[in-house]
Scaffold this active site. Structure first.
Site, PDB file in Angstrom:
ATOM      1  N   CYS A   1       0.862  -1.174   0.000  1.00  0.00           N
ATOM      2  CA  CYS A   1       0.000   0.000   0.000  1.00  0.00           C
ATOM      3  C   CYS A   1       0.906   1.233   0.000  1.00  0.00           C
ATOM      4  N   HIS A   2       0.367   2.365  -0.469  1.00  0.00           N
ATOM      5  CA  HIS A   2       1.213   3.550  -0.643  1.00  0.00           C
ATOM      6  C   HIS A   2       1.787   4.118   0.640  1.00  0.00           C
ATOM      7  N   THR A   3       1.113   3.889   1.740  1.00  0.00           N
ATOM      8  CA  THR A   3       1.624   4.414   3.005  1.00  0.00           C
ATOM      9  C   THR A   3       2.996   3.834   3.335  1.00  0.00           C
TER      10      THR A   3
ATOM     11  N   HIS B   1       1.188  -3.297   6.160  1.00  0.00           N
ATOM     12  CA  HIS B   1      -0.030  -3.332   6.967  1.00  0.00           C
ATOM     13  C   HIS B   1      -1.222  -3.950   6.251  1.00  0.00           C
ATOM     14  N   GLU B   2      -1.003  -4.675   5.151  1.00  0.00           N
ATOM     15  CA  GLU B   2      -2.131  -5.246   4.396  1.00  0.00           C
ATOM     16  C   GLU B   2      -1.813  -6.721   4.174  1.00  0.00           C
TER      17      GLU B   2
ATOM     18  N   CYS C   1     -11.338  -2.694  20.436  1.00  0.00           N
ATOM     19  CA  CYS C   1     -11.171  -3.340  21.749  1.00  0.00           C
ATOM     20  C   CYS C   1     -12.474  -3.934  22.267  1.00  0.00           C
TER      21      CYS C   1
ATOM     22  N   CYS D   1     -15.236   1.692  26.271  1.00  0.00           N
ATOM     23  CA  CYS D   1     -14.683   2.396  25.098  1.00  0.00           C
ATOM     24  C   CYS D   1     -15.849   3.071  24.372  1.00  0.00           C
TER      25      CYS D   1
ATOM     26  N   CYS E   1     -15.778   2.247  20.562  1.00  0.00           N
ATOM     27  CA  CYS E   1     -16.237   0.913  20.168  1.00  0.00           C
ATOM     28  C   CYS E   1     -17.737   0.752  20.418  1.00  0.00           C
TER      29      CYS E   1
ATOM     30  N   CYS F   1     -11.215   3.338  17.494  1.00  0.00           N
ATOM     31  CA  CYS F   1     -10.889   2.893  18.853  1.00  0.00           C
ATOM     32  C   CYS F   1      -9.503   3.407  19.250  1.00  0.00           C
TER      33      CYS F   1
ATOM     34  N   ARG G   1      -3.706   3.506  20.641  1.00  0.00           N
ATOM     35  CA  ARG G   1      -3.248   4.510  19.676  1.00  0.00           C
ATOM     36  C   ARG G   1      -1.872   5.085  20.031  1.00  0.00           C
TER      37      ARG G   1
ATOM     38  N   CYS H   1      -6.722  -3.171   4.049  1.00  0.00           N
ATOM     39  CA  CYS H   1      -6.601  -1.713   3.885  1.00  0.00           C
ATOM     40  C   CYS H   1      -7.409  -1.184   2.710  1.00  0.00           C
TER      41      CYS H   1
ATOM     42  N   ARG I   1      -2.872  -3.425  -6.966  1.00  0.00           N
ATOM     43  CA  ARG I   1      -2.276  -4.045  -5.792  1.00  0.00           C
ATOM     44  C   ARG I   1      -1.257  -5.108  -6.223  1.00  0.00           C
TER      45      ARG I   1
HETATM   46  P1  NAD Z   1      -2.965   5.060  -5.836  1.00  0.00           P
HETATM   47  O1  NAD Z   1      -1.727   5.845  -5.913  1.00  0.00           O
HETATM   48  O2  NAD Z   1      -2.994   3.707  -6.442  1.00  0.00           O
HETATM   49  O3  NAD Z   1      -4.154   5.884  -6.528  1.00  0.00           O
HETATM   50  C1  NAD Z   1      -4.193   7.270  -6.589  1.00  0.00           C
HETATM   51  C2  NAD Z   1      -4.743   7.654  -7.968  1.00  0.00           C
HETATM   52  O4  NAD Z   1      -4.941   9.064  -7.988  1.00  0.00           O
HETATM   53  C3  NAD Z   1      -3.771   7.320  -9.100  1.00  0.00           C
HETATM   54  O5  NAD Z   1      -4.452   6.590 -10.117  1.00  0.00           O
HETATM   55  C4  NAD Z   1      -3.325   8.695  -9.599  1.00  0.00           C
HETATM   56  O6  NAD Z   1      -3.066   8.708 -11.002  1.00  0.00           O
HETATM   57  C5  NAD Z   1      -4.519   9.555  -9.226  1.00  0.00           C
HETATM   58  N1  NAD Z   1      -4.194  10.977  -9.091  1.00  0.00           N
HETATM   59  C6  NAD Z   1      -3.080  11.535  -8.550  1.00  0.00           C
HETATM   60  N2  NAD Z   1      -3.149  12.874  -8.612  1.00  0.00           N
HETATM   61  C7  NAD Z   1      -4.329  13.183  -9.191  1.00  0.00           C
HETATM   62  C8  NAD Z   1      -4.969  14.402  -9.541  1.00  0.00           C
HETATM   63  N3  NAD Z   1      -4.396  15.578  -9.309  1.00  0.00           N
HETATM   64  N4  NAD Z   1      -6.180  14.337 -10.114  1.00  0.00           N
HETATM   65  C9  NAD Z   1      -6.775  13.144 -10.376  1.00  0.00           C
HETATM   66  N5  NAD Z   1      -6.210  11.963 -10.076  1.00  0.00           N
HETATM   67  C10 NAD Z   1      -5.003  11.976  -9.491  1.00  0.00           C
HETATM   68  O7  NAD Z   1      -3.375   4.988  -4.304  1.00  0.00           O
HETATM   69  P2  NAD Z   1      -4.500   4.130  -3.543  1.00  0.00           P
HETATM   70  O8  NAD Z   1      -3.898   2.919  -2.954  1.00  0.00           O
HETATM   71  O9  NAD Z   1      -5.690   3.976  -4.414  1.00  0.00           O
HETATM   72  O10 NAD Z   1      -4.815   5.141  -2.327  1.00  0.00           O
HETATM   73  C11 NAD Z   1      -5.428   6.367  -2.575  1.00  0.00           C
HETATM   74  C12 NAD Z   1      -5.337   7.290  -1.372  1.00  0.00           C
HETATM   75  O11 NAD Z   1      -6.090   6.740  -0.288  1.00  0.00           O
HETATM   76  C13 NAD Z   1      -3.927   7.495  -0.810  1.00  0.00           C
HETATM   77  O12 NAD Z   1      -3.792   8.854  -0.443  1.00  0.00           O
HETATM   78  C14 NAD Z   1      -3.890   6.615   0.407  1.00  0.00           C
HETATM   79  O13 NAD Z   1      -2.972   7.057   1.368  1.00  0.00           O
HETATM   80  C15 NAD Z   1      -5.321   6.776   0.893  1.00  0.00           C
HETATM   81  N6  NAD Z   1      -5.810   5.751   1.805  1.00  0.00           N
HETATM   82  C16 NAD Z   1      -6.562   6.179   2.857  1.00  0.00           C
HETATM   83  C17 NAD Z   1      -7.091   5.280   3.751  1.00  0.00           C
HETATM   84  C18 NAD Z   1      -7.947   5.757   4.871  1.00  0.00           C
HETATM   85  O14 NAD Z   1      -8.257   4.974   5.762  1.00  0.00           O
HETATM   86  N7  NAD Z   1      -8.378   7.004   4.891  1.00  0.00           N
HETATM   87  C19 NAD Z   1      -6.845   3.907   3.585  1.00  0.00           C
HETATM   88  C20 NAD Z   1      -6.098   3.492   2.473  1.00  0.00           C
HETATM   89  C21 NAD Z   1      -5.582   4.422   1.601  1.00  0.00           C
HETATM   90  C1  022 Z   2      -3.507   3.263   5.205  1.00  0.00           C
HETATM   91  N1  022 Z   2      -3.653   4.580   5.335  1.00  0.00           N
HETATM   92  C2  022 Z   2      -3.269   5.151   4.180  1.00  0.00           C
HETATM   93  C3  022 Z   2      -2.917   4.149   3.355  1.00  0.00           C
HETATM   94  N2  022 Z   2      -3.058   2.995   3.998  1.00  0.00           N
HETATM   95  C4  022 Z   2      -4.111   5.231   6.465  1.00  0.00           C
HETATM   96  C5  022 Z   2      -3.304   6.119   7.127  1.00  0.00           C
HETATM   97  C6  022 Z   2      -3.791   6.788   8.247  1.00  0.00           C
HETATM   98  C7  022 Z   2      -5.094   6.560   8.698  1.00  0.00           C
HETATM   99  C8  022 Z   2      -5.876   5.633   8.028  1.00  0.00           C
HETATM  100  C9  022 Z   2      -5.389   4.971   6.913  1.00  0.00           C
HETATM  101  C10 022 Z   2      -5.609   7.263   9.804  1.00  0.00           C
HETATM  102  C11 022 Z   2      -6.747   8.034   9.800  1.00  0.00           C
HETATM  103  C12 022 Z   2      -6.903   8.568  11.062  1.00  0.00           C
HETATM  104  C13 022 Z   2      -5.861   8.093  11.833  1.00  0.00           C
HETATM  105  N3  022 Z   2      -5.054   7.311  11.070  1.00  0.00           N
HETATM  106  C14 022 Z   2      -5.661   8.409  13.267  1.00  0.00           C
HETATM  107  C15 022 Z   2      -6.363   7.403  14.091  1.00  0.00           C
HETATM  108  C16 022 Z   2      -6.444   7.827  15.552  1.00  0.00           C
HETATM  109  O1  022 Z   2      -6.031   8.921  15.886  1.00  0.00           O
HETATM  110  O2  022 Z   2      -6.962   7.018  16.309  1.00  0.00           O
HETATM  111  C17 022 Z   2      -3.910   6.649  11.511  1.00  0.00           C
HETATM  112  C18 022 Z   2      -3.954   5.292  11.852  1.00  0.00           C
HETATM  113  C19 022 Z   2      -2.806   4.621  12.314  1.00  0.00           C
HETATM  114  C20 022 Z   2      -1.603   5.307  12.438  1.00  0.00           C
HETATM  115  C21 022 Z   2      -1.560   6.647  12.087  1.00  0.00           C
HETATM  116  C22 022 Z   2      -2.698   7.320  11.636  1.00  0.00           C
HETATM  117  C23 022 Z   2      -0.397   4.586  12.950  1.00  0.00           C
HETATM  118  O3  022 Z   2      -0.480   3.481  13.406  1.00  0.00           O
HETATM  119  N4  022 Z   2       0.775   5.152  12.877  1.00  0.00           N
HETATM  120  C24 022 Z   2      -5.234   4.507  11.722  1.00  0.00           C
HETATM  121 ZN    ZN Z   3      -2.885   1.085   3.376  1.00  0.00          ZN
END
Ligand code: NAD
Ligand code: 022
Ligand code: ZN
Length: 393
Positions: free
Chosen positions: A57-59, A79-80, A109, A114, A117, A125, A129, A190, A388
């Site tokens: 995953c990108h993170t 993480h996946e 939890c 909580c 939860c 949760c 954290r 994820c 992926r």
């Molecule tokens: P990815 O890099 O595969 O997909 C991102 C897409 O966005 C790509 O296809 C890219 O070409 C496109 N893109 C980039 N800039 C752009 C722009 N300006 N306009 C339009 N499209 C654009 O990534 P992913 O695995 O699909 O993840 C996407 C996002 O979700 C990441 O920021 C990731 O960190 C986040 N994420 C968040 C959570 C969460 O819990 N909130 C969980 C997982 C991933």
């Molecule tokens: C996963 N993420 C992006 C790509 N893959 C991602 C990153 C951060 C979060 C979720 C998904 C996120 C959102 C909100 C929080 N996090 C904070 C949660 C809280 O404060 O309870 C987050 C998480 C874990 C971590 C950092 C930020 C960590 O373990 N370091 C869920």
């Molecule tokens: Zn992820």
């Protein structure tokens, strides 16, 4: 009457001991090396697992690249994953040796005290954290040691799956039906679960509503798939990489737009295309770009449109818009892991996949074998063709 045999002395289960195995250790910025590590036995409330499949995953890349100011080194990222329970610590009841699990970076939890939860409104949760963010287990220590010099290695997001073995908090383990292919199950750790949950849990998209999705990576495509499943129409996909358009259309996009083809701001183009001429009922950011987040908010429907932030923005980034956008009824929310309560939801998503209700195989565009090939999987993820990349251990 037959005399009772004296009961045999109780047999102690074999005490879990240190495991030496291979792991990808991130020593510093873009310094990822395969090493032998020692994984200590699980303590109370912990579970040691054997990783069988790992999706990147990108993170992980973001942290490895040094872009996360809170990223700690040396660490074991990842993480996946799908994993099998190898041993459990004292007091662990919800999983046993041999169970198949998916690690979760958002724990659950389930304690009556909580408030998160207990609330149906959130999955955030906070029980572990603090320690999770510091790269250690809930008792404040690490289970990872580098074999060569016995130095300590940090955990990552409570998961650290780039290792043949890892230790997790029990409250981070979602026990799943083992009959799902391992490579499919890990996707629910994820990105795919997040995209689906953003639509079904966070935004709660309704049938016949109009949707615009910014970013057609695995997360954005999972949004498209979930929106289609709920009966949304039309579903517009926006990406700067047109290679994503074919799969986006297969999964449910009625139209795809490349911002590079337009001089006007995306929100103007999109509002012009919208069924009412006033924007979209639901918009999603799956890019992490804060300028895109502004477009997504402003493309939301006048009076009621909801924009959901999924993308994780770079550290320190801020979003801006005019308050007028809110005064005229546009709203904004965000999601962590699609709002899913990890231990309840992942098993349910797996069951729905086994029933054929959720399809996930199209997300796996690259496959690799062995911990060392994590490097190749990272390269694939950089390529732009990859949704992926799954590494089987
Ligand atoms: P990815 O890099 O595969 O997909 C991102 C897409 O966005 C790509 O296809 C890219 O070409 C496109 N893109 C980039 N800039 C752009 C722009 N300006 N306009 C339009 N499209 C654009 O990534 P992913 O695995 O699909 O993840 C996407 C996002 O979700 C990441 O920021 C990731 O960190 C986040 N994420 C968040 C959570 C969460 O819990 N909130 C969980 C997982 C991933
Ligand atoms: C996963 N993420 C992006 C790509 N893959 C991602 C990153 C951060 C979060 C979720 C998904 C996120 C959102 C909100 C929080 N996090 C904070 C949660 C809280 O404060 O309870 C987050 C998480 C874990 C971590 C950092 C930020 C960590 O373990 N370091 C869920
Ligand atoms: Zn992820």
């Amino acid at each position: 009457m037959k005399r009772m045999e004296p009961s045999p002395p109780p047999v102690c289960p074999p005490c879990p001991t240190d495991i030496t195995c291979k792991a990808m250790v991130a020593f510093g910025v873009n310094d990822l090396r395969e090493c032998e590590v020692i994984v200590a036995p699980p303590r109370a409330g912990e579970v040691r697992v054997k990783i069988v499949c790992n999706a990147l995953c990108h993170t992980d890349i973001y942290t490895l690249g040094g872009s996360d100011p809170e990223g700690l080194f040396p660490a074991i990222l990842g993480h996946e994953a799908t994993a099998i329970v190898e041993s459990v610590g004292d007091g662990v009841r919800s999983v046993k040796v041999g169970d198949t699990i998916v690690p979760g970076y958002t724990p659950q939890c389930k304690e009556p005290d909580c408030i998160f939860c207990m609330s149906p409104k959130t999955n955030l949760c906070p029980r572990i954290r603090g320690t999770q963010g510091k790269g250690v287990m809930p008792d404040g220590t690490s289970r990872f040691t580098l074999k060569s010099d016995r130095s300590t290695i940090f955990h990552f997001m409570g998961c650290s799956t780039f290792s043949e073995y890892t230790v997790l908090a029990e409250i981070s383990c979602a026990k799943i039906n083992p009959s799902i292919p391992h490579e499919h199950a890990c996707l629910f750790g994820c990105g795919i679960a997040t995209g689906l949950g953003a639509v079904w849990n966070t935004a709660k998209v309704e049938p016949f509503s109009s949707v615009a999705v910014f970013g057609l990576g695995a997360v954005g495509l999972a949004v498209v798939q979930a929106a289609k499943a709920i009966g949304a129409h039309p579903i517009i996909g926006i990406d700067v990489n047109e290679k994503k358009f074919a799969i986006a259309k297969q999964l449910g996009c009625t139209d795809c737009v490349n911002p590079k083809d337009h001089d006007k701001p995306m929100q103007q183009v999109l509002i012009g295309m919208s069924p009412t001429g006033f924007g979209y009922d639901y918009t999603f950011d799956a890019t992490g770009n804060t300028d895109v987040m502004r477009s997504a908010l402003e493309a939301a429907h006048r009076g009621w449109g909801l924009m959901t932030i999924i993308g994780v923005a770079a550290a320190g980034k801020e979003i801006s818009t005019r308050p007028f956008q809110f005064v005229t009824g546009r709203r904004c929310t965000g999601t962590a892991f699609g709002g899913w309560k990890t231990r309840d939801a992942i098993p349910m998503l797996v069951e729905r996949t086994l029933k054929g209700e959720i399809k996930v195989e199209h997300f796996i565009t690259h496959k690799f074998k062995g911990v060392a090939e994590t490097t190749k999987a990272l390269e694939a993820l950089h390529s732009g063709d990859c949704l992926r990349a799954v590494v089987e251990y």
